[in-house]
Structure formats: C-alpha cells, structure tokens
Motif scaffolding. Structure first.
Motif, short mmCIF file in Angstrom:
data_model
loop_
_atom_site.label_atom_id
_atom_site.label_comp_id
_atom_site.label_asym_id
_atom_site.label_seq_id
_atom_site.Cartn_x
_atom_site.Cartn_y
_atom_site.Cartn_z
N GLU A 14 6.94 -8.75 -8.48
CA GLU A 14 6.15 -7.57 -8.75
C GLU A 14 6.72 -6.40 -7.95
OE1 GLU A 14 2.18 -8.41 -7.54
OE2 GLU A 14 2.68 -8.51 -5.41
N PHE A 15 6.35 -5.21 -8.37
CA PHE A 15 6.74 -4.00 -7.65
C PHE A 15 5.52 -3.43 -6.94
CE2 PHE A 15 10.12 -4.14 -10.85
CZ PHE A 15 11.24 -3.88 -10.07
N ILE A 16 5.77 -2.75 -5.84
CA ILE A 16 4.72 -2.06 -5.10
C ILE A 16 4.97 -0.57 -5.21
CG2 ILE A 16 3.59 -1.72 -2.88
CD1 ILE A 16 3.17 -4.49 -3.98
N ILE A 17 4.06 0.13 -5.89
CA ILE A 17 4.16 1.59 -6.02
C ILE A 17 3.57 2.20 -4.75
CG2 ILE A 17 3.66 3.59 -7.46
CD1 ILE A 17 5.26 1.41 -8.86
N LEU A 18 4.42 2.71 -3.90
CA LEU A 18 3.95 3.21 -2.60
C LEU A 18 3.18 4.52 -2.75
CD1 LEU A 18 7.08 2.50 -0.36
CD2 LEU A 18 5.01 1.12 -0.65
N GLY A 19 3.62 5.38 -3.65
CA GLY A 19 2.93 6.66 -3.81
C GLY A 19 2.83 7.41 -2.49
N ARG A 84 -3.40 5.65 -13.32
CA ARG A 84 -2.92 4.73 -12.29
C ARG A 84 -2.54 5.48 -11.02
NH1 ARG A 84 -1.12 -0.53 -12.23
NH2 ARG A 84 -1.39 -0.71 -14.49
N MET A 85 -1.97 6.68 -11.19
CA MET A 85 -1.61 7.48 -10.02
C MET A 85 -2.87 7.89 -9.25
SD MET A 85 0.01 11.27 -9.82
CE MET A 85 -1.62 11.87 -10.27
N LEU A 86 -3.92 8.32 -9.96
CA LEU A 86 -5.16 8.70 -9.30
C LEU A 86 -5.81 7.51 -8.60
CD1 LEU A 86 -6.74 11.07 -12.01
CD2 LEU A 86 -5.74 11.73 -9.81
N ALA A 87 -5.76 6.36 -9.23
CA ALA A 87 -6.32 5.16 -8.60
C ALA A 87 -5.60 4.83 -7.31
CB ALA A 87 -6.26 3.98 -9.56
N PRO A 92 -6.49 1.01 -0.60
CA PRO A 92 -6.12 0.89 0.83
C PRO A 92 -4.63 1.10 1.02
CG PRO A 92 -7.54 -0.93 0.14
CD PRO A 92 -7.13 -0.21 -1.11
N PRO A 93 -4.20 1.47 2.24
CA PRO A 93 -2.76 1.64 2.51
C PRO A 93 -1.99 0.37 2.20
CG PRO A 93 -4.08 2.52 4.31
CD PRO A 93 -5.04 1.79 3.41
N GLY A 94 -0.76 0.54 1.74
CA GLY A 94 0.08 -0.61 1.41
C GLY A 94 0.67 -0.54 0.03
N VAL A 183 5.31 7.79 -7.22
CA VAL A 183 3.93 7.71 -7.69
C VAL A 183 3.81 6.90 -8.97
CG1 VAL A 183 3.23 9.85 -6.56
CG2 VAL A 183 4.15 9.93 -8.88
N PHE A 184 4.94 6.55 -9.59
CA PHE A 184 4.94 5.67 -10.76
C PHE A 184 6.33 5.06 -10.88
CE2 PHE A 184 6.59 9.61 -12.37
CZ PHE A 184 7.45 9.28 -13.39
N CYS A 185 6.52 4.20 -11.86
CA CYS A 185 7.81 3.53 -12.03
C CYS A 185 8.80 4.47 -12.70
CB CYS A 185 7.64 2.25 -12.85
SG CYS A 185 6.86 0.90 -11.95
#
Length: 325
Positions: A14-19, A84-87, A92-94, A183-185
């Motif tokens: 999976e990927f983690i979108i840090l934003g 998804r960006m707003l969510a 939580p951080p991460g 903020v997104f892929c």
C-alpha cells in the motif's frame, strides 16, 4: 516526521499519502475549514453551469455544449481528488493509507480528466475561431455531430494517455518505499519512489506534457490572435466588445489551466521541490476549478439570463452564438 523513516518497503502493499500530516493538527483543521467551502462552491458552480446548459433551450449552442462538458469534467475531477484530500486533514499524523490499486486508479482518473479538459479547452477555442472568423460557414461546420465527435475525441484521448502513463509508472518496482509526499497519487510523486532506470517514464511524462499542454496552448493562442485581428478590423463597437469578452473569458481560463499544469508537470524530476509541488497542487486542485464557473457565470449575460428564466419560469429567448459577455 521521524516515524515516517521507519517505513522501508521493498515492494509496498500500500501507499501512504503523507499530504500535510507533518503540520500541526490546528493548522490542518484550519485548512479543512477553509477548503471545504471552496470545494462545495466549486461543485455548486459547475453543476449550475451544466444544469443550465442542459435545461435552457437558449443555451443549446456549440459554445455552451462545450462549456457544459467542461463543467461536467470539473465536477468529476474534483470528486476524484478533493474528498480524500480533505479527509486527510482530519486524520491523525502519519498519512493516509491507500491500496496500490486505489492509488493507480486515482492517478489514472486524474490524468484522464485533466487530459480531457486540456483538449476540451482547445475545442472551445476552435468553436470561437469558427464563430467569429468564419461566421457564414459556422452553422454548417460546427454541427451537433461534430460537437459530439470532438467531445468523444477529447475523452478518448485523455483516457488513452492516462492508461499509457499509469501503466508505464506502475510497472516499475518501488524500492524506495511507499511514502507519497503529496496530497494525492500524483505522477511525479509516485515516480520518484521507483527504482531502476526511470528515464523512459520521465520522457513519456514530458512527451505527454508537450501533447496536452504546449501544443494545445499554442493552438489556442494562435486561434485567439486571429480572432482578435478580426474583432478589431470589422463590426461595430458593441459587437467588438461582446466578441472581445468571449475571447477574454476563454483565454483567462486557458492561461490559468495550462499555466498551473505546466508549472507542475513540465519539469524534470531532479529540479522539483516536493514541498513546493504540494503547495502548488493545493492551489491547482482547490482554487482554479472554482475560478472557472466564476469567470463564465459572473461575466456571462447569457448564463445570468438563463438562470433568471429557470428561477422565474420565463419563456426562453434566442441568443447569438458568439455572445459571451
């Protein structure tokens, strides 16, 4: 951000979108509170344009056909990226975990819709060129069938490009982990995670920018240069003013769209700043889609009249093809 360094996947599941998860919670909540109204206003504005273009017979012209299509693309575009960006601002951080298939789907839809929008803007420029520079032949040239063919070509072209780019990127091994510092892929943000020789993918990305950004913008500028020459040489002051407003509205949207997109993608990976890209994307995703309906409705008497007729249930009136003021 130290906890992010613990991720060291050789083949991420999976990927983690840090934003902006490294920012303080208070600042992220503030961004959410500021951007949510913009998102809702963008949806409302584009859906209003699309609805008026459908229900008002006076707007059943090629120009408003393309404008309604552009609004439909904008609605889909914001639905793919913004929720998804707003969510992510409230999590939580991460970062925000997404499956690899979800990341690929978001990237593909983003490229398909963005590419279709680029081609649609060029089609709108063609429509205005024919309406103003070839008015006698315009009804025979810009038929309903041609409008639908141009729309289908824009959608197919954007989709094929999205399929090729997404496939080219996700066939690479991702040996630098799955942390997407964006903020997104987005294409460059995912491509930097790949290992091995990325030269082919970078060249494909730059070629796509040439096809979707540089060439259409050059055609738009050439078309509107010709349009301006015609406007200044013929017609009365009122006609010149209306036609000039048409060109100004379309050209403003084109410059905003192509300018932001070029700043984001028409650069080699080595010259990019990740944090700067995230901030530019934040503006590109949230502000430019809102400016389009504002430009096309606040300065457009036809749209204003159509809204009044729909609200007040008045009888529709006929408008001129090139009247956008």
């Amino acid at each position: 951000m130290s906890h992010w360094s613990n991720w060291n996947w050789t083949s991420p599941q999976e990927f983690i979108i840090l934003g902006f998860s490294g920012w303080s919670p208070g600042l992220r909540v503030l961004l959410f509170a500021l951007l949510l109204p913009l998102y809702l206003a963008t949806l409302a504005g584009n859906m209003l344009i699309l609805g008026l273009a459908i229900v008002d017979p006076a707007l059943h012209t090629p120009m408003y056909f393309f404008l309604g299509s552009l609004s439909a693309v904008e609605v889909a575009y914001t639905l793919v990226l913004t929720p998804r960006m707003l969510a992510g601002f409230l999590l939580p951080p991460g970062g925000q975990a997404v499956a690899v298939s979800t990341c690929a789907a978001q990237m593909g839809l983003f490229v398909a819709l963005g590419g279709s929008e680029c081609l649609l803007l060029a089609s709108m420029a063609l429509d205005r060129y024919l309406a103003i520079c070839r008015p006698l032949y315009y009804p025979q040239l810009m038929t309903s069938g041609l409008c639908w063919c141009l729309l289908a070509s824009c959608c197919v072209g954007g989709s094929l490009l999205a399929l090729g780019l997404t496939t080219a990127i996700f066939q690479l091994p991702f040996c630098h982990g799955g942390l997407v510092n964006h903020v997104f892929c987005d294409l460059p943000a995912v491509l930097v995670l790949a290992c091995g020789n990325r030269e082919l993918q970078e060249h494909v990305l730059l070629a796509a920018c040439l096809l979707l950004l540089v060439l259409p913008l050059a055609l738009i500028l050439l078309s509107y240069t010709r349009v301006l020459v015609v406007i200044l040489s013929v017609g009365g002051a009122a006609g010149r003013r209306k036609a000039f407003n048409t060109v100004a509205s379309h050209l403003t949207v084109a410059v905003l769209h192509y300018g932001c997109a070029t700043a984001m993608y028409a650069r080699p990976l080595g010259s990019r700043s990740v944090e700067d890209d995230k901030l530019v994307s934040l503006i590109y995703i949230n502000l430019t889609p809102l400016l389009y309906p504002a430009i096309y409705t606040l300065r457009n008497r036809d749209m204003q009249g159509a809204l009044q007729r729909v609200v007040c249930q008045r009888t529709p009136v006929t408008i001129h093809q090139a009247d956008l003021s």
